[in-house]
Design an enzyme around this catalytic site. Structure first.
Site, PDB file in Angstrom:
ATOM      1  N   GLU A  49       0.851  -1.185   0.000  1.00 10.25           N
ATOM      2  CA  GLU A  49       0.000   0.000   0.000  1.00 10.25           C
ATOM      3  C   GLU A  49       0.887   1.235   0.000  1.00 10.25           C
ATOM      4  O   GLU A  49       2.007   1.214   0.516  1.00 10.25           O
ATOM      5  CB  GLU A  49      -0.903   0.007   1.238  1.00 10.25           C
ATOM      6  CG  GLU A  49      -1.837   1.197   1.322  1.00 10.25           C
ATOM      7  CD  GLU A  49      -2.828   1.095   2.482  1.00 10.25           C
ATOM      8  OE1 GLU A  49      -3.682   1.992   2.615  1.00 10.25           O
ATOM      9  OE2 GLU A  49      -2.744   0.125   3.257  1.00 10.25           O
ATOM     10  N   ASN A  94      -6.583   1.592   2.851  1.00  9.70           N
ATOM     11  CA  ASN A  94      -7.281   2.866   2.998  1.00  9.70           C
ATOM     12  C   ASN A  94      -6.878   3.871   1.925  1.00  9.70           C
ATOM     13  O   ASN A  94      -7.667   4.728   1.525  1.00  9.70           O
ATOM     14  CB  ASN A  94      -7.001   3.449   4.390  1.00  9.70           C
ATOM     15  CG  ASN A  94      -7.557   2.597   5.502  1.00  9.70           C
ATOM     16  OD1 ASN A  94      -8.305   1.645   5.273  1.00  9.70           O
ATOM     17  ND2 ASN A  94      -7.196   2.923   6.731  1.00  9.70           N
ATOM     18  N   ASN A 194     -12.330  -0.965  -0.307  1.00  8.19           N
ATOM     19  CA  ASN A 194     -11.623  -1.409   0.885  1.00  8.19           C
ATOM     20  C   ASN A 194     -12.356  -0.957   2.144  1.00  8.19           C
ATOM     21  O   ASN A 194     -12.668   0.225   2.289  1.00  8.19           O
ATOM     22  CB  ASN A 194     -10.202  -0.828   0.900  1.00  8.19           C
ATOM     23  CG  ASN A 194      -9.439  -1.172   2.168  1.00  8.19           C
ATOM     24  OD1 ASN A 194      -8.988  -2.301   2.337  1.00  8.19           O
ATOM     25  ND2 ASN A 194      -9.300  -0.216   3.072  1.00  8.19           N
ATOM     26  N   GLU A 195     -12.667  -1.885   3.029  1.00  2.00           N
ATOM     27  CA  GLU A 195     -13.189  -1.603   4.382  1.00  2.00           C
ATOM     28  C   GLU A 195     -14.271  -0.513   4.371  1.00  2.00           C
ATOM     29  O   GLU A 195     -14.220   0.438   5.158  1.00  2.00           O
ATOM     30  CB  GLU A 195     -12.044  -1.215   5.318  1.00  2.00           C
ATOM     31  CG  GLU A 195     -11.081  -2.352   5.576  1.00  2.00           C
ATOM     32  CD  GLU A 195      -9.970  -2.011   6.576  1.00  2.00           C
ATOM     33  OE1 GLU A 195      -9.881  -0.842   7.016  1.00  2.00           O
ATOM     34  OE2 GLU A 195      -9.193  -2.918   6.918  1.00  2.00           O
ATOM     35  N   TYR A 266      -6.336  -8.359  12.608  1.00  2.00           N
ATOM     36  CA  TYR A 266      -5.007  -8.161  13.175  1.00  2.00           C
ATOM     37  C   TYR A 266      -5.035  -8.582  14.638  1.00  2.00           C
ATOM     38  O   TYR A 266      -6.053  -8.444  15.322  1.00  2.00           O
ATOM     39  CB  TYR A 266      -4.579  -6.698  13.049  1.00  2.00           C
ATOM     40  CG  TYR A 266      -4.432  -6.246  11.613  1.00  2.00           C
ATOM     41  CD1 TYR A 266      -3.269  -6.534  10.896  1.00  2.00           C
ATOM     42  CD2 TYR A 266      -5.442  -5.540  10.977  1.00  2.00           C
ATOM     43  CE1 TYR A 266      -3.124  -6.124   9.581  1.00  2.00           C
ATOM     44  CE2 TYR A 266      -5.301  -5.130   9.654  1.00  2.00           C
ATOM     45  CZ  TYR A 266      -4.141  -5.422   8.961  1.00  2.00           C
ATOM     46  OH  TYR A 266      -4.002  -5.022   7.657  1.00  2.00           O
ATOM     47  N   GLU A 314      -6.179  -9.053   4.396  1.00  2.00           N
ATOM     48  CA  GLU A 314      -5.334  -8.363   5.371  1.00  2.00           C
ATOM     49  C   GLU A 314      -5.317  -9.198   6.644  1.00  2.00           C
ATOM     50  O   GLU A 314      -6.366  -9.435   7.251  1.00  2.00           O
ATOM     51  CB  GLU A 314      -5.835  -6.949   5.685  1.00  2.00           C
ATOM     52  CG  GLU A 314      -5.659  -5.953   4.560  1.00  2.00           C
ATOM     53  CD  GLU A 314      -5.977  -4.518   4.978  1.00  2.00           C
ATOM     54  OE1 GLU A 314      -5.763  -4.186   6.178  1.00  2.00           O
ATOM     55  OE2 GLU A 314      -6.442  -3.742   4.130  1.00  2.00           O
ATOM     56  N   GLN A 373       1.874  -5.992   5.962  1.00  2.00           N
ATOM     57  CA  GLN A 373       2.153  -5.784   4.547  1.00  2.00           C
ATOM     58  C   GLN A 373       3.490  -6.411   4.198  1.00  2.00           C
ATOM     59  O   GLN A 373       4.056  -7.146   5.024  1.00  2.00           O
ATOM     60  CB  GLN A 373       2.119  -4.298   4.224  1.00  2.00           C
ATOM     61  CG  GLN A 373       0.730  -3.695   4.384  1.00  2.00           C
ATOM     62  CD  GLN A 373       0.603  -2.292   3.811  1.00  2.00           C
ATOM     63  OE1 GLN A 373       1.410  -1.809   3.037  1.00  2.00           O
ATOM     64  NE2 GLN A 373      -0.448  -1.615   4.231  1.00  2.00           N
TER      65      GLN A 373
END
Length: 531
Positions: A49, A94, A194-195, A266, A314, A373
């Protein structure tokens, strides 16, 4: 058996004494005919990213002694190959939700820097679609591209597919050709934003708004290139108040169009709760089961035989609660600022290995996953600007699993004692996954979450099991420190090859016993076939 609740070992036992104590054993049953599903190589994907130093001074650093003619670091690319990453997601994250991709193609000298609102960073705009896709092509890495459904929509998404995949003779394909790329890139895997349920997301939407937009954007994208596969956004995490209902609503609009639904998660050690942290794989397992159940419920309601699968695009250990101040607290910065550069311990690496055990055990429904990442940002690879690149402790279990896990994931049954955790409830002390390739090559992965040695009985009645090589990561009790010296120290003290003869004993009646070190992740390579 209860794992320790704090980072401290008991004062009454020396390390050798603690390691020699044995906890109640576990039994792992496996047979080559008991199969979970094929292991898709994309399960070992990663993520780049435009965030912090992931791109600039990460994969890309013109003027570096190791930079190639395109400005990309050769030393980093070599570590990417060693890591075993077959696919990389790009450009976000993001970042993608306020990204104008058209501003990042064409002559670099004509591009303008812009303010990325997600990470409050001035993006220099030196790497864009063409630069990334050509790097991926040179390195033999499949790209997973994301489109902006935050501040943009159908037109921009379809145009990007045409730019990447279109043949000569249309507006956006001809622009790609004018920019120096005749051959289409042929990008097959696309994320629809995304999200989008996250209030932090630029262009945040509710489930109905997003579901309708994703359906229309995906429809247009597939009209441009019917061969592509689409990933629709699931809820940003299992802790979101939207979780569950979001999946049901979004899939009610997109079920017949998309191939995968995304998951993000996460994990971190909070407040010294080591027991819960070691059981993070249990939380991941439940999360996957719940998303699969949500997707299948929509399919059942539609009387559809189609199965939506998971793109776990992710996942990682990220000290989000304890080290990251939040996007809104970041000052506006330039020149690839250091953001979210977590350093990792042996304990973190054991948890990463255990999370990979969970992913393998869902290979039938999780064909795609991305360690987030790849470089510098919560990453297995770190770099110094103008200097060296090195492996973080988490590099080792990931690379080993990617190398050994081939063919088919077996349906492994684990009978093990459980222990109580504050965050995840009861969790098994031992976890296991196994894969077997067509030539009988075995990959066996075992985690011991307890603070004592555990003896595991591998039951393989009717099958011949041979363990040939082994590797082990053991948890440490030291805080992680920034820099290659710490990473090398952890590798020296926590990561090692296993003397198979000293830990494994063949038994009678199709059994093999192995001893697992306290708080460890162990991988074995061997052979496995019907007797």
């Amino acid at each position: 058996m209860t794992a320790p609740q704090t980072d401290a070992r008991p004062d009454t036992a020396a390390p050798d004494e603690a390691a020699s104590a044995t906890a109640p054993g576990a039994r792992v049953t496996l047979h080559p005919d008991f199969r979970r599903g094929a292991v898709d190589r994309r399960l070992f994907g990663s993520f780049v990213e435009h965030l912090g130093r992931a791109v600039y001074t990460g994969i890309f650093e013109p003027g570096h002694p190791e930079a190639d003619e395109h400005g990309f670091r050769r030393d980093v690319a070599d570590l990417v190959h060693e890591l075993g990453v077959p696919m990389v997601r790009y450009p976000g994250g993001n970042f993608v939700s306020n990204y104008v991709w058209e501003d990042a193609v064409g002559p670099v000298e004509q591009r303008k820097p812009f303010l990325d609102l997600a990470w409050r960073t001035v993006e220099p705009n030196l790497v864009g679609t063409d630069e990334f896709l050509q790097w991926a092509e040179r390195e033999g890495v499949e790209p997973m591209m994301a489109v902006n459904l935050g501040t943009r929509g159908v037109d921009a998404a379809a145009a990007l597919v045409e730019y990447c995949n279109g043949e000569a003779g249309t507006r956006w394909a001809d622009l790609r050709i004018a920019n120096g790329r005749e051959k289409p890139y042929g990008v097959k895997l696309w994320c629809l934003g995304n999200e989008m349920d996250g209030p932090w997301q630029i262009g945040h939407k509710d489930a109905h708004e997003y579901g309708k937009l994703a359906a229309e954007a995906g429809k247009a994208m597939k009209l441009v290139d019917p061969s592509i596969s689409l990933i629709v956004c699931g809820s940003s995490s299992m802790q979101m108040p939207t979780f569950g209902e979001w999946e049901r609503t979004v899939l009610s609009y997109t079920y017949d169009l998309v191939d995968h639904i995304s998951m993000h998660a996460y994990y971190e050690e909070v407040g010294g709760d080591r027991a819960s942290f070691l059981a993070s794989g249990t939380a991941m397992d439940r999360f996957i089961d719940r998303v699969v159940a949500s997707a299948d419920a929509v399919g059942a309601e539609r009387r559809s035989d189609k199965k939506i699968t998971i793109s776990f695009d992710e996942w990682n250990v990220w000290y989000l609660e304890t080290r990251f101040p939040g996007e809104e607290n970041l000052p506006i910065q330039r020149d690839a600022p250091r953001i979210i550069e977590d350093v990792y311990s042996g304990l973190d690496a054991v948890v990463v290995g255990d999370l990979m055990v969970t992913l393998l055990n869902h290979a039938d429904r999780v064909p795609v996953a991305c360690l987030a990442q790849l470089v510098n940002v919560i990453a297995p690879i770190m770099t110094a600007p103008g200097g060296e690149a090195w492996r973080q402790p988490t590099f080792h279990p990931f690379a080993t699993t990617s190398r050994l896990a081939r063919g088919t994931a077996l349906d492994v049954r684990v009978d093990a004692p459980s222990y109580d955790t504050a965050r995840h409830g009861a969790a098994p002390v031992v976890t296991a996954a196994a894969t077997v390739d067509d030539d009988g090559s075995l990959g066996l992965f075992l985690t011991n979450r307890s603070d004592r040695v555990v003896e595991v009985e591998l039951a393989h009645v009717g099958a011949a099991l041979g363990l040939v090589e082994g590797w082990q990561m053991v948890a440490d009790h030291e805080p992680a420190v920034e820099g290659p010296e710490h990473a090398a120290k952890v590798a020296e003290t926590c990561w090692s090859t296993v003397d198979v003869a000293s830990v494994a004993t063949a038994g009678d009646g199709g059994t093999t016993r192995v001893r697992l070190a306290p708080e460890s992740w162990t991988a074995f390579a061997g052979t496995f076939a019907r007797a």
